[in-house]
Design an enzyme around this catalytic site. Structure first.
Site, short mmCIF file in Angstrom:
data_model
loop_
_atom_site.label_atom_id
_atom_site.label_comp_id
_atom_site.label_asym_id
_atom_site.label_seq_id
_atom_site.Cartn_x
_atom_site.Cartn_y
_atom_site.Cartn_z
N CYS A 1 0.68 -1.24 -0.01
CA CYS A 1 0.00 0.15 0.04
C CYS A 1 1.03 1.45 0.04
O CYS A 1 1.40 1.47 0.88
CB CYS A 1 -0.73 0.04 1.50
SG CYS A 1 -1.66 1.46 1.59
N GLY B 1 -0.89 2.38 -7.46
CA GLY B 1 -1.57 2.59 -8.62
C GLY B 1 -0.85 3.56 -9.22
O GLY B 1 -0.87 3.69 -10.49
N GLU C 1 -10.40 0.79 -5.99
CA GLU C 1 -9.52 -0.03 -5.62
C GLU C 1 -9.81 -1.28 -5.30
O GLU C 1 -11.19 -1.44 -4.75
CB GLU C 1 -8.88 0.39 -4.28
CG GLU C 1 -7.72 1.51 -4.38
CD GLU C 1 -7.17 1.80 -3.00
OE1 GLU C 1 -6.92 0.95 -2.40
OE2 GLU C 1 -6.87 3.04 -2.97
N HIS D 1 -2.35 -4.37 -10.71
CA HIS D 1 -2.98 -3.15 -11.42
C HIS D 1 -3.12 -3.20 -12.82
O HIS D 1 -2.51 -3.96 -13.35
CB HIS D 1 -2.23 -1.90 -11.23
CG HIS D 1 -1.85 -1.59 -9.57
ND1 HIS D 1 -2.71 -0.56 -9.08
CD2 HIS D 1 -0.97 -1.93 -8.94
CE1 HIS D 1 -2.18 -0.67 -7.78
NE2 HIS D 1 -1.36 -1.29 -7.64
N CYS E 1 -4.34 6.29 -4.75
CA CYS E 1 -3.71 4.99 -4.60
C CYS E 1 -2.10 5.21 -5.02
O CYS E 1 -1.84 5.42 -6.32
CB CYS E 1 -4.36 3.97 -5.58
SG CYS E 1 -3.73 2.32 -5.59
#
Ligand code: ZDP
Length: 286
Positions: free
Chosen positions: A80, A232, A220, A171, A229
């Protein structure tokens, strides 16, 4: 039993941080994390992050801390990006650290990630290298040892040209003319749960404003629409470079603010720089 927590956000991607240094197991179950994340029945957050002990070892695997995270639906992602910036500020505060240049080695399910504090509240993170093979995403859109670059994906009654990148977590990036026009609420779940993505997917929609400036909206995995994100944004810059759309260094504008992303030509590692802010502290009873 009562547990102290601190609420943080990175560009509006918000997390509950817990000092879990006394045990190597998260002190909440995924089910409890779901309730804590609920914005009406709990504290409200996109995820819960546990600061667990690191590994005292002098070699490559030595770490200061271990990070585990549960999404707001209770699933556990490998990494994350916005959360690890919050985690760096959180552990610095726990330690009473006053060195504004401090770097931490943090073990995650996506390997070792190294955030470094910067003056003015920003955190710069060495995010490691992207992985591109279909088996590494994972996705069935190409043969296991092939890359997914500009390949068609049928979803929500349309064919989309997608590029897939793993930053430890998966992703799927789609370049569009105008991100504001994408009906994210409707199509996000169709990407997330598409049969081509056995571990589900984080779906990013990107508008290239200039080769050094991208606009992004994200759906997400396990959290739905969020304001930002980090993984991302890194994955999207990689997809932009692979498809010849952007520079190796760019600003990514998300609904919650901007991140600076750079994909080094020399060592293929990605650096991400952005804000992380404490919002409030509290105590929650179990
Ligand atoms: O991979 C996933 O399931 C994501 N929902 C994890 C969270 C990613 C995050 N938004 C980020 O900044 O990288 C926190």
């Amino acid at each position: 039993m009562a547990i102290a927590f601190v609420k943080y956000h990175g560009l509006g991607n918000d997390f509950i941080l817990i000092d879990n240094r006394q045990s190597s197991q998260p002190c909440l179950t995924p089910e409890q994390a779901v309730i804590w994340c609920d914005r009406h029945f709990g504290i409200g957050a996109d995820g819960v992050i546990f600061a667990l002990p690191g590994q005292a070892d002098s070699g490559q695997t030595a770490s200061d801390y271990t990070m585990r995270i549960f999404n707001s639906d209770g699933s556990e992602p490998e990494m994350c990006g916005n959360g690890i910036r919050c985690m760096a500020r959180f552990v610095a505060a726990l330690e009473g650290e006053s060195d504004t240049e401090k770097a931490y080695r943090i073990q995650t399910l996506a390997g070792m990630i190294v955030p470094k504090l910067e003056a003015g509240g920003k955190v710069r993170v060495d995010m490691g290298s992207p992985r591109l093979l279909a088996a590494e995403i994972p996705t069935t859109l190409a043969a296991p040892n092939e890359k997914v670059i500009n390949l068609p994906l049928q979803a929500a009654g349309k064919i989309w040209d997608v590029t897939c990148v793993s930053m430890g977590n998966p992703h799927c990036i789609t370049f569009v003319e105008d991100v504001a026009e994408i009906p994210l609420e409707a199509i996000g779940p169709q990407f997330e749960h598409h049969s081509a993505f056995p571990q589900r997917i984080n779906a990013e929609f990107i508008q290239v404003v200039r080769p050094d400036y991208l606009k992004m909206r994200v759906w997400e995995r396990g959290a739905g629409i969020t304001l930002a994100c980090g993984t991302g944004a890194c994955a999207s810059l990689v997809a932009g470079v692979l498809t010849g759309r952007c520079d190796r260094r760019a600003t990514v504008e998300l609904p919650g603010g901007c991140l600076e992303i750079e994909w080094s030509e020399a060592d293929q590692r990605i650096s991400m720089t952005g804000d992380a802010q404490q919002v409030f502290t509290g105590v929650m009873s179990l």
